[in-house]
Design a protein around this motif. Structure first.
Motif, mmCIF file in Angstrom:
data_model
loop_
_atom_site.group_PDB
_atom_site.id
_atom_site.type_symbol
_atom_site.label_atom_id
_atom_site.label_comp_id
_atom_site.label_asym_id
_atom_site.label_seq_id
_atom_site.Cartn_x
_atom_site.Cartn_y
_atom_site.Cartn_z
ATOM 1 N N GLY A 1 -10.234 -7.580 0.459
ATOM 2 C CA GLY A 1 -10.462 -6.464 -0.442
ATOM 3 C C GLY A 1 -11.850 -6.458 -1.051
ATOM 4 N N ARG A 2 -12.804 -7.075 -0.411
ATOM 5 C CA ARG A 2 -14.181 -7.145 -0.911
ATOM 6 C C ARG A 2 -15.054 -6.096 -0.213
ATOM 7 N NH1 ARG A 2 -14.444 -10.804 -5.258
ATOM 8 N NH2 ARG A 2 -12.712 -12.226 -4.974
ATOM 9 N N ASN A 3 -16.277 -5.926 -0.689
ATOM 10 C CA ASN A 3 -17.229 -4.978 -0.134
ATOM 11 C C ASN A 3 -17.692 -5.464 1.242
ATOM 12 O OD1 ASN A 3 -19.629 -3.595 0.560
ATOM 13 N ND2 ASN A 3 -20.004 -3.122 -1.592
ATOM 14 N N ILE A 4 -17.359 -4.709 2.266
ATOM 15 C CA ILE A 4 -17.661 -5.113 3.652
ATOM 16 C C ILE A 4 -19.159 -5.132 3.917
ATOM 17 C CG2 ILE A 4 -17.318 -4.509 6.077
ATOM 18 C CD1 ILE A 4 -14.690 -3.119 5.187
ATOM 19 N N VAL A 5 -19.858 -4.069 3.537
ATOM 20 C CA VAL A 5 -21.294 -3.951 3.829
ATOM 21 C C VAL A 5 -22.079 -5.026 3.087
ATOM 22 C CG1 VAL A 5 -23.318 -2.439 3.641
ATOM 23 C CG2 VAL A 5 -21.104 -1.487 4.289
ATOM 24 N N GLY A 6 -21.739 -5.231 1.815
ATOM 25 C CA GLY A 6 -22.461 -6.233 1.029
ATOM 26 C C GLY A 6 -22.313 -7.623 1.619
ATOM 27 N N TRP A 7 -21.099 -8.000 2.004
ATOM 28 C CA TRP A 7 -20.898 -9.331 2.575
ATOM 29 C C TRP A 7 -21.471 -9.440 3.981
ATOM 30 C CZ3 TRP A 7 -20.220 -13.609 0.175
ATOM 31 C CH2 TRP A 7 -19.707 -13.588 -1.121
ATOM 32 N N ALA A 8 -21.513 -8.345 4.730
ATOM 33 C CA ALA A 8 -22.131 -8.379 6.063
ATOM 34 C C ALA A 8 -23.634 -8.627 5.928
ATOM 35 C CB ALA A 8 -21.861 -7.070 6.811
ATOM 36 N N VAL A 9 -24.255 -7.987 4.946
ATOM 37 C CA VAL A 9 -25.689 -8.189 4.716
ATOM 38 C C VAL A 9 -25.958 -9.633 4.303
ATOM 39 C CG1 VAL A 9 -27.643 -7.552 3.225
ATOM 40 C CG2 VAL A 9 -26.191 -5.775 4.214
ATOM 41 N N LEU A 10 -25.107 -10.145 3.374
ATOM 42 C CA LEU A 10 -25.274 -11.535 2.954
ATOM 43 C C LEU A 10 -25.042 -12.495 4.121
ATOM 44 C CD1 LEU A 10 -23.529 -11.485 -0.544
ATOM 45 C CD2 LEU A 10 -25.967 -11.744 -0.074
ATOM 46 N N GLY A 11 -24.058 -12.168 4.981
ATOM 47 C CA GLY A 11 -23.803 -12.997 6.161
ATOM 48 C C GLY A 11 -24.990 -13.019 7.111
ATOM 49 N N PHE A 12 -25.622 -11.871 7.267
ATOM 50 C CA PHE A 12 -26.786 -11.810 8.146
ATOM 51 C C PHE A 12 -27.948 -12.614 7.558
ATOM 52 C CE2 PHE A 12 -30.767 -9.845 9.514
ATOM 53 C CZ PHE A 12 -30.619 -9.950 10.894
ATOM 54 N N LEU A 13 -28.163 -12.492 6.234
ATOM 55 C CA LEU A 13 -29.299 -13.153 5.612
ATOM 56 C C LEU A 13 -29.090 -14.656 5.410
ATOM 57 C CD1 LEU A 13 -30.263 -10.497 2.911
ATOM 58 C CD2 LEU A 13 -31.408 -10.949 5.090
ATOM 59 N N PHE A 14 -27.883 -15.067 5.010
ATOM 60 C CA PHE A 14 -27.668 -16.471 4.643
ATOM 61 C C PHE A 14 -26.748 -17.223 5.598
ATOM 62 C CE2 PHE A 14 -28.723 -14.248 0.669
ATOM 63 C CZ PHE A 14 -29.891 -14.909 0.361
ATOM 64 N N GLY A 15 -26.243 -16.571 6.599
ATOM 65 C CA GLY A 15 -25.486 -17.221 7.658
ATOM 66 C C GLY A 15 -24.218 -17.919 7.182
ATOM 67 N N ILE A 16 -24.116 -19.187 7.562
ATOM 68 C CA ILE A 16 -22.912 -19.974 7.341
ATOM 69 C C ILE A 16 -22.575 -20.138 5.860
ATOM 70 C CG2 ILE A 16 -23.992 -22.236 7.337
ATOM 71 C CD1 ILE A 16 -20.841 -21.577 9.233
ATOM 72 N N PHE A 17 -23.580 -20.139 5.003
ATOM 73 C CA PHE A 17 -23.336 -20.271 3.556
ATOM 74 C C PHE A 17 -22.526 -19.078 3.035
ATOM 75 C CE2 PHE A 17 -27.370 -22.646 4.165
ATOM 76 C CZ PHE A 17 -26.876 -23.912 3.897
ATOM 77 N N SER A 18 -22.858 -17.894 3.507
ATOM 78 C CA SER A 18 -22.112 -16.700 3.110
ATOM 79 C C SER A 18 -20.675 -16.762 3.624
ATOM 80 C CB SER A 18 -22.783 -15.441 3.650
ATOM 81 O OG SER A 18 -24.049 -15.291 3.069
ATOM 82 N N LEU A 19 -20.503 -17.282 4.838
ATOM 83 C CA LEU A 19 -19.147 -17.431 5.392
ATOM 84 C C LEU A 19 -18.293 -18.347 4.517
ATOM 85 C CD1 LEU A 19 -19.725 -17.773 9.242
ATOM 86 C CD2 LEU A 19 -18.458 -16.001 8.051
ATOM 87 N N ILE A 20 -18.879 -19.446 4.101
ATOM 88 C CA ILE A 20 -18.144 -20.407 3.269
ATOM 89 C C ILE A 20 -17.779 -19.769 1.928
ATOM 90 C CG2 ILE A 20 -18.321 -22.598 2.024
ATOM 91 C CD1 ILE A 20 -20.088 -23.584 4.382
ATOM 92 N N ILE A 21 -18.713 -19.075 1.330
ATOM 93 C CA ILE A 21 -18.468 -18.469 0.016
ATOM 94 C C ILE A 21 -17.385 -17.396 0.102
ATOM 95 C CG2 ILE A 21 -19.484 -17.039 -1.805
ATOM 96 C CD1 ILE A 21 -22.111 -18.600 -1.329
ATOM 97 N N VAL A 22 -17.503 -16.479 1.071
ATOM 98 C CA VAL A 22 -16.522 -15.398 1.173
ATOM 99 C C VAL A 22 -15.139 -15.939 1.536
ATOM 100 C CG1 VAL A 22 -16.832 -14.696 3.587
ATOM 101 C CG2 VAL A 22 -16.228 -12.994 1.867
ATOM 102 N N ALA A 23 -15.082 -17.006 2.282
ATOM 103 C CA ALA A 23 -13.789 -17.607 2.641
ATOM 104 C C ALA A 23 -13.125 -18.246 1.423
ATOM 105 C CB ALA A 23 -13.972 -18.632 3.753
ATOM 106 N N CYS A 24 -13.914 -18.729 0.490
ATOM 107 C CA CYS A 24 -13.368 -19.393 -0.704
ATOM 108 C C CYS A 24 -12.993 -18.420 -1.817
ATOM 109 C CB CYS A 24 -14.375 -20.409 -1.248
ATOM 110 S SG CYS A 24 -14.626 -21.808 -0.148
#
Length: 180
Positions: free
Chosen positions: A21-44
């Protein structure tokens, strides 16, 4: 290589964000910029959809319980009115006025034990007399019935502040009366 990893992380972050239920575009941008760190944060992060569903359930359950309580109060008031009407009819048939009698203290009230300042003598007490429930009567009236031996140590008593019926001889404030 950086571009491919960024796109993969952006897609995965977007999918995880969507499921929570989070913002898809915002997290996709963060995933592109910060890679695996963004994945870990959004998963938690906690799942907003589950939280909203729990809040809706709690609100609905509270509404249902409030309505149930209101219905019980209506039934209780209707029963009280019915009981009062029946007692009034009974009084009229016997040419008595128990409402006026109930407000006066019973004979011998002068030797009623002193109550602590926190005791509520207006609490409606009930007692069992041969399988019949009698009451409500005041605490002062219970003391008088104990003195008249109409309520004995093994008589069951109850008031609203008690969770269940109790033996008079082990119920506060009547214990001392049976010791004497």
């Amino acid at each position: 290589m950086f571009l491919v990893v960024g796109i993969i992380c952006a897609v995965i972050c977007g999918m995880i964000a969507s499921s929570k239920g989070r913002n898809i575009v915002g997290w996709a941008v963060l995933g592109f910029l910060f890679g695996i760190f963004s994945l870990i944060i959004v998963a938690c992060l906690p799942n907003l959809k589950e939280q909203q569903q729990k809040e809706r359930y709690i609100a609905e359950e509270n509404r249902r319980l409030r309505e149930q309580l209101r219905q019980e109060q209506i039934k209780g008031e209707a029963f009280r009115q019915h009981a009062a009407a029946r007692l009034d009819a009974h009084d009229q048939h016997l040419n008595l006025d128990t409402r006026a009698l109930g407000q006066s203290l019973p004979a011998g009230a002068a030797d009623t034990p002193q109550l602590a300042s926190g005791d509520d003598i207006s609490v409606g007490w009930y007692y069992d007399r041969g399988g019949n429930i009698c009451g409500p009567i005041s605490q002062v009236q219970i003391f008088e019935l104990i003195r008249q031996n109409q309520i004995r140590r093994d008589t069951m008593v109850w008031a609203e502040h008690l969770t269940e019926w109790q033996i008079a001889g082990s119920t506060e404030p009547f214990q001392a009366e049976f010791r004497g």
